[in-house]
Design an enzyme around this catalytic site. Structure first.
Site, PDB file in Angstrom:
ATOM      1  N   GLY A  52     -40.509  10.492  87.443  1.00  0.00           N
ATOM      2  CA  GLY A  52     -40.757  11.229  88.927  1.00  0.00           C
ATOM      3  C   GLY A  52     -41.620  12.923  88.596  1.00  0.00           C
ATOM      4  O   GLY A  52     -41.568  13.373  87.113  1.00  0.00           O
ATOM      5  N   GLY A  85     -50.657  15.447  84.460  1.00  0.00           N
ATOM      6  CA  GLY A  85     -50.469  14.538  82.865  1.00  0.00           C
ATOM      7  C   GLY A  85     -50.568  13.360  83.423  1.00  0.00           C
ATOM      8  O   GLY A  85     -50.701  12.070  83.490  1.00  0.00           O
ATOM      9  N   HIS A  86     -49.247  12.671  84.741  1.00  0.00           N
ATOM     10  CA  HIS A  86     -49.046  11.056  84.834  1.00  0.00           C
ATOM     11  C   HIS A  86     -49.972  11.020  85.779  1.00  0.00           C
ATOM     12  O   HIS A  86     -50.673   9.996  85.745  1.00  0.00           O
ATOM     13  CB  HIS A  86     -48.113  11.781  85.905  1.00  0.00           C
ATOM     14  N   GLN A 121     -31.000   8.281  79.495  1.00  0.00           N
ATOM     15  CA  GLN A 121     -31.366   9.352  78.639  1.00  0.00           C
ATOM     16  C   GLN A 121     -30.822   9.830  78.715  1.00  0.00           C
ATOM     17  O   GLN A 121     -31.285  10.305  77.716  1.00  0.00           O
ATOM     18  CB  GLN A 121     -33.311   8.609  79.008  1.00  0.00           C
ATOM     19  N   LYS A 169     -47.789  12.594  74.961  1.00  0.00           N
ATOM     20  CA  LYS A 169     -46.599  14.224  75.058  1.00  0.00           C
ATOM     21  C   LYS A 169     -45.810  13.856  74.658  1.00  0.00           C
ATOM     22  O   LYS A 169     -44.842  14.586  73.539  1.00  0.00           O
ATOM     23  CB  LYS A 169     -45.702  14.972  76.305  1.00  0.00           C
ATOM     24  N   ASP A 170     -45.137  12.324  74.950  1.00  0.00           N
ATOM     25  CA  ASP A 170     -43.775  12.198  74.252  1.00  0.00           C
ATOM     26  C   ASP A 170     -43.607  11.183  72.944  1.00  0.00           C
ATOM     27  O   ASP A 170     -43.655   9.926  73.019  1.00  0.00           O
ATOM     28  CB  ASP A 170     -43.371  11.290  75.603  1.00  0.00           C
ATOM     29  N   GLN A 208     -41.424   8.716  71.444  1.00  0.00           N
ATOM     30  CA  GLN A 208     -41.232   8.159  73.025  1.00  0.00           C
ATOM     31  C   GLN A 208     -42.365   6.539  72.356  1.00  0.00           C
ATOM     32  O   GLN A 208     -41.883   5.290  72.618  1.00  0.00           O
ATOM     33  CB  GLN A 208     -41.008   8.501  73.975  1.00  0.00           C
ATOM     34  N   ILE A 260     -52.061  16.090  78.165  1.00  0.00           N
ATOM     35  CA  ILE A 260     -52.948  17.298  79.674  1.00  0.00           C
ATOM     36  C   ILE A 260     -51.780  18.644  79.617  1.00  0.00           C
ATOM     37  O   ILE A 260     -51.028  18.781  79.730  1.00  0.00           O
ATOM     38  CB  ILE A 260     -53.309  16.288  81.018  1.00  0.00           C
TER      39      ILE A 260
END
Ligand code: PAF
Length: 278
Positions: A30, A35-36, A60, A148-149, A152, A175
């Protein structure tokens, strides 16, 4: 957009309402930013049904204060997803995803302990735990993650491989704000001065990218580190140049390329960024 809070209702909809395939999942915590929304856009271009999940995953977080204060602007998130044309939002409570105490551990080797893993031990086990649960709940054909991650993505790829999941992972570019700062849900914590100081991270990476030659990588890395450490408000955690296969420092023969990754605290806010160098 349909909104579901339980796995049963979500699955009932996906299976019984004949949701069109392929199904694409965009997992998020959220506090959605552009970017999302770019992930949703890419998902819409590649999948017939797009599911976004919003779940601030407690397992996490390595710092209880960080979890507690994590932004949860639910109403604006819903509006943004509606506008982006997302089909389904899955927004479970903690008790839905973790009905009982459970132990999770998946051995994915060294990649878990490098970089972020060193500063946030256990973080990627929590990420894998929830992403696995989301994959089992949604059974997507495709899943979309932001570069970006970057670490991950490598971690989740490894999990998908070890668990034999028939899911294609799609990496979407970072982004950035107009001045270069990588978009992050945590950027809202930055005050005006910190926001300016934070720019040094993307500048240092860009500088590194512009002048990058493999042979001088350690010298260029040191220069980038110096550039960041002259900013007293920015506390560098790491800046590493690694291969994009397993993120170790041996960049002599990378299959997928070479990437620079950085993490730093600006005031109380921890930021990460990265740039592909070659
Ligand atoms: O990248 C994130 O926002 C989270 O780590 C994820 C993948 C949604 C898992 O909680």
């Amino acid at each position: 957009m349909e909104i579901f809070k339980t796995i049963a209702a979500l699955q009932n909809h996906l299976q019984n309402q004949n949701s069109r395939k392929p199904v694409g999942l965009v997992p998020t915590m959220g506090a959605l930013h552009n970017g999302h929304l770019s992930l949703i856009k890419t998902a819409k271009a590649q999948a017939a049904t797009v599911v976004c999940s919003i779940f601030v995953n407690p397992t996490q977080f390595t710092d209880a204060g960080d979890l507690e204060k994590y932004p949860r602007p639910v109403e604006t998130d819903i509006q943004k997803l509606e506008q982006a044309g997302c089909h389904i939002l899955f927004m479970p409570e903690v008790t839905e995803m973790y009905p009982q105490k459970e132990h999770w551990h998946l051995d994915i080797g060294e990649i878990e302990n490098r970089l972020e893993g060193e500063f946030r031990p256990g973080h990627y086990q929590g990420v894998m735990q929830i992403v696995y649960k989301l994959f089992v709940a949604v059974k997507p054909d495709l899943a979309f993650f932001g570069q970006k991650d970057f670490q991950q993505i490598r971690v989740i790829e490894k999990m998908v491989e070890l668990k034999n999941l028939p899911i294609k992972l799609v990496t979407c570019p970072i982004i950035r704000e107009a001045d270069g700062l990588a978009m992050s849900s945590r950027n809202i914590y930055l005050n005006d001065a910190e926001r300016k100081h934070a720019l040094i991270l993307s500048w240092a990476l860009l500088q590194l990218k512009k002048s990058f030659v493999k042979e001088a990588s350690e010298k260029l890395r040191q220069e980038a580190i110096e550039m960041i450490t002259v900013e007293p408000q920015v506390k560098l955690e790491y800046l590493e140049i690694v291969n994009m296969d397993d993120l170790n420092r041996d960049i002599s023969n990378p299959e997928k390329g070479i990437i620079a990754l950085v993490a730093a605290k600006v005031g109380q806010t921890r930021l990460i960024d990265n740039m592909i160098l070659s």
